[in-house]
Scaffold this motif. Structure first.
Motif, PDB file in Angstrom:
ATOM      1  N   VAL A   1      69.713  -3.440  11.337  1.00  0.00           N
ATOM      2  CA  VAL A   1      70.557  -2.511  12.077  1.00  0.00           C
ATOM      3  C   VAL A   1      71.636  -2.030  11.111  1.00  0.00           C
ATOM      4  CG1 VAL A   1      72.136  -2.210  14.006  1.00  0.00           C
ATOM      5  CG2 VAL A   1      70.103  -3.643  14.272  1.00  0.00           C
ATOM      6  N   CYS A   2      71.721  -0.701  10.929  1.00  0.00           N
ATOM      7  CA  CYS A   2      72.671  -0.129   9.979  1.00  0.00           C
ATOM      8  C   CYS A   2      73.737   0.680  10.715  1.00  0.00           C
ATOM      9  CB  CYS A   2      71.957   0.773   8.980  1.00  0.00           C
ATOM     10  SG  CYS A   2      70.661  -0.047   8.004  1.00  0.00           S
ATOM     11  N   ASP A   3      74.974   0.610  10.212  1.00  0.00           N
ATOM     12  CA  ASP A   3      76.038   1.481  10.695  1.00  0.00           C
ATOM     13  C   ASP A   3      76.572   2.262   9.503  1.00  0.00           C
ATOM     14  OD1 ASP A   3      77.673  -0.281   9.287  1.00  0.00           O
ATOM     15  OD2 ASP A   3      78.187  -1.429  11.087  1.00  0.00           O
ATOM     16  N   ASN A   4      77.788   2.776   9.602  1.00  0.00           N
ATOM     17  CA  ASN A   4      78.337   3.572   8.499  1.00  0.00           C
ATOM     18  C   ASN A   4      78.632   2.758   7.244  1.00  0.00           C
ATOM     19  OD1 ASN A   4      78.279   6.119   9.576  1.00  0.00           O
ATOM     20  ND2 ASN A   4      80.308   5.959  10.519  1.00  0.00           N
ATOM     21  N   ASN A   5      78.756   1.452   7.407  1.00  0.00           N
ATOM     22  CA  ASN A   5      79.227   0.626   6.305  1.00  0.00           C
ATOM     23  C   ASN A   5      78.167  -0.278   5.680  1.00  0.00           C
ATOM     24  OD1 ASN A   5      81.996   1.512   6.618  1.00  0.00           O
ATOM     25  ND2 ASN A   5      82.042   0.266   8.483  1.00  0.00           N
ATOM     26  N   SER A   6      77.251  -0.770   6.473  1.00  0.00           N
ATOM     27  CA  SER A   6      76.301  -1.746   5.935  1.00  0.00           C
ATOM     28  C   SER A   6      75.073  -1.866   6.830  1.00  0.00           C
ATOM     29  CB  SER A   6      76.973  -3.123   5.790  1.00  0.00           C
ATOM     30  OG  SER A   6      77.373  -3.600   7.063  1.00  0.00           O
ATOM     31  N   CYS A   7      74.122  -2.640   6.349  1.00  0.00           N
ATOM     32  CA  CYS A   7      72.911  -2.948   7.112  1.00  0.00           C
ATOM     33  C   CYS A   7      72.802  -4.460   7.261  1.00  0.00           C
ATOM     34  CB  CYS A   7      71.664  -2.417   6.404  1.00  0.00           C
ATOM     35  SG  CYS A   7      71.576  -0.618   6.301  1.00  0.00           S
ATOM     36  N   THR A   8      72.462  -4.891   8.464  1.00  0.00           N
ATOM     37  CA  THR A   8      72.331  -6.316   8.749  1.00  0.00           C
ATOM     38  C   THR A   8      70.897  -6.615   9.185  1.00  0.00           C
ATOM     39  OG1 THR A   8      74.630  -6.434   9.475  1.00  0.00           O
ATOM     40  CG2 THR A   8      73.188  -8.253  10.108  1.00  0.00           C
ATOM     41  N   ILE A   9      70.259  -7.561   8.496  1.00  0.00           N
ATOM     42  CA  ILE A   9      68.875  -7.909   8.817  1.00  0.00           C
ATOM     43  C   ILE A   9      68.808  -8.624  10.161  1.00  0.00           C
ATOM     44  CG2 ILE A   9      66.911  -9.353   8.142  1.00  0.00           C
ATOM     45  CD1 ILE A   9      67.603  -8.816   5.258  1.00  0.00           C
ATOM     46  N   SER A  10      67.896  -8.189  11.011  1.00  0.00           N
ATOM     47  CA  SER A  10      67.706  -8.830  12.310  1.00  0.00           C
ATOM     48  C   SER A  10      66.433  -9.664  12.366  1.00  0.00           C
ATOM     49  CB  SER A  10      67.682  -7.780  13.423  1.00  0.00           C
ATOM     50  OG  SER A  10      66.654  -6.819  13.189  1.00  0.00           O
ATOM     51  N   GLN A  11      65.379  -9.191  11.681  1.00  0.00           N
ATOM     52  CA  GLN A  11      64.108  -9.915  11.645  1.00  0.00           C
ATOM     53  C   GLN A  11      63.390  -9.609  10.343  1.00  0.00           C
ATOM     54  OE1 GLN A  11      62.342  -8.376  15.384  1.00  0.00           O
ATOM     55  NE2 GLN A  11      62.190 -10.494  16.059  1.00  0.00           N
ATOM     56  N   ARG A  12      62.493 -10.514   9.935  1.00  0.00           N
ATOM     57  CA  ARG A  12      61.634 -10.267   8.786  1.00  0.00           C
ATOM     58  C   ARG A  12      60.347 -11.046   8.940  1.00  0.00           C
ATOM     59  NH1 ARG A  12      63.020 -10.463   3.870  1.00  0.00           N
ATOM     60  NH2 ARG A  12      65.302 -10.255   4.029  1.00  0.00           N
ATOM     61  N   SER A  13      59.298 -10.586   8.225  1.00  0.00           N
ATOM     62  CA  SER A  13      58.017 -11.276   8.262  1.00  0.00           C
ATOM     63  C   SER A  13      58.110 -12.586   7.503  1.00  0.00           C
ATOM     64  CB  SER A  13      56.918 -10.395   7.662  1.00  0.00           C
ATOM     65  OG  SER A  13      57.239 -10.025   6.331  1.00  0.00           O
ATOM     66  N   LEU A  14      57.249 -13.534   7.848  1.00  0.00           N
ATOM     67  CA  LEU A  14      57.233 -14.832   7.192  1.00  0.00           C
ATOM     68  C   LEU A  14      56.288 -14.815   5.996  1.00  0.00           C
ATOM     69  CD1 LEU A  14      57.062 -17.142  10.355  1.00  0.00           C
ATOM     70  CD2 LEU A  14      59.092 -16.543   9.005  1.00  0.00           C
ATOM     71  N   PHE A  15      56.577 -15.655   5.001  1.00  0.00           N
ATOM     72  CA  PHE A  15      55.706 -15.849   3.827  1.00  0.00           C
ATOM     73  C   PHE A  15      55.411 -14.523   3.128  1.00  0.00           C
ATOM     74  CE2 PHE A  15      54.404 -18.876   7.224  1.00  0.00           C
ATOM     75  CZ  PHE A  15      54.991 -20.006   6.686  1.00  0.00           C
ATOM     76  N   SER A  16      56.455 -13.754   2.860  1.00  0.00           N
ATOM     77  CA  SER A  16      56.296 -12.437   2.242  1.00  0.00           C
ATOM     78  C   SER A  16      55.960 -12.552   0.755  1.00  0.00           C
ATOM     79  CB  SER A  16      57.579 -11.619   2.413  1.00  0.00           C
ATOM     80  OG  SER A  16      57.858 -11.404   3.777  1.00  0.00           O
ATOM     81  N   LYS A  17      55.058 -11.694   0.297  1.00  0.00           N
ATOM     82  CA  LYS A  17      54.747 -11.602  -1.123  1.00  0.00           C
ATOM     83  C   LYS A  17      55.709 -10.665  -1.843  1.00  0.00           C
ATOM     84  CE  LYS A  17      49.760 -12.541  -0.814  1.00  0.00           C
ATOM     85  NZ  LYS A  17      48.405 -12.007  -1.123  1.00  0.00           N
ATOM     86  N   VAL A  18      56.303  -9.745  -1.063  1.00  0.00           N
ATOM     87  CA  VAL A  18      57.226  -8.759  -1.619  1.00  0.00           C
ATOM     88  C   VAL A  18      58.615  -8.999  -1.040  1.00  0.00           C
ATOM     89  CG1 VAL A  18      57.759  -6.303  -1.816  1.00  0.00           C
ATOM     90  CG2 VAL A  18      55.377  -7.064  -1.877  1.00  0.00           C
ATOM     91  N   ASN A  19      59.626  -8.962  -1.904  1.00  0.00           N
ATOM     92  CA  ASN A  19      61.010  -9.080  -1.461  1.00  0.00           C
ATOM     93  C   ASN A  19      61.491  -7.706  -0.990  1.00  0.00           C
ATOM     94  OD1 ASN A  19      63.674 -10.133  -1.112  1.00  0.00           O
ATOM     95  ND2 ASN A  19      64.226  -9.207  -3.080  1.00  0.00           N
TER      96      ASN A  19
END
Length: 216
Positions: free
Chosen positions: A147-165
């Motif tokens: 979720v992004c606003d005017n100042n920054s982005c905050t991670i809410s979810q991500r996939s598990l065991f990712s090969k790519v950062n």
């Protein structure tokens, strides 16, 4: 690329181990492993526990895969793919007539493809006040939601065991989706303009209709 030479010395039955040298390479490239300093004796290269070179001879199954220099003991691995990832060990007789082992850890990774970004405002603002935008950034099967606003982005979810950062961040009110591994990086971006600030003074619907009638 991180590189740390590693030796395992076997002296009087005692083995001292140091973490192997780490090498990262992109798929279809090559890697040359050198011994420092050269000039030792009785070189023997292994991949995991499989013999590659012995007595200056390359094992038949590796003849189209490696280039070996018997003068200095260097080994070059060509046409790299994921199955070439693993530990390569060099056994040799050092200047003190002692058996030593040098190990190298290779990780082969693919080129990171262009990420796919999808974004939408949570609340459409009719003013220049900050608004929140949901962003989904994906690279092949890996993904991150922020979720992004005017100042920054905050991670809410991500996939598990990712090969790519995967990272999502803001730069001058532009949302940047970045994917990287140890060898390559790829970015895609999308402006916040228009998603929250594109209609600061919208005209009433009846005014728009009357204009169309006059122009018609």
């Amino acid at each position: 690329m991180f590189l740390l030479l590693s030796f395992t010395w076997i002296i009087a039955g005692i083995t001292a181990e140091i973490p192997p040298a780490m090498h990262y390479r992109v798929k279809n490239s090559s890697l040359c492993l050198h011994i420092k300093p050269p000039g030792y004796q009785e070189y023997e290269w292994l991949f995991e526990k499989d013999l590659i070179v012995h007595s200056k001879n390359i094992k038949t199954k590796y003849k189209d895969k490696v280039d070996y220099n018997p003068k200095n003991g260097s080994l070059c691995i060509t046409k790299l793919n994921e199955t070439d990832s693993g530990t390569y060990s060099l056994s040799f007789i050092n200047s003190d007539d002692e058996r030593a082992i040098e190990t190298h850890k290779l990780i082969v990774e693919e080129t990171v493809p262009r990420p796919f970004i999808r974004s939408s405002p949570l609340h459409f603002n009719l003013s220049a006040d900050p608004c929140n935008i949901t962003v989904n950034c994906s690279v092949q099967g890996d993904w991150v939601c922020s979720v992004c606003d005017n100042n920054s982005c905050t991670i809410s979810q991500r996939s598990l065991f990712s090969k790519v950062n995967i990272t999502i961040f803001l730069h001058n009110r532009v949302i940047v989706c970045s994917g990287n591994n140890n060898v390559t990086k790829s970015n895609v971006s999308e402006s916040m303009e228009g998603m929250c600030f594109g209609q600061s003074n919208p005209e009433p619907e009846n005014v728009i209709k009357n204009r169309h009638l006059l122009l018609g």
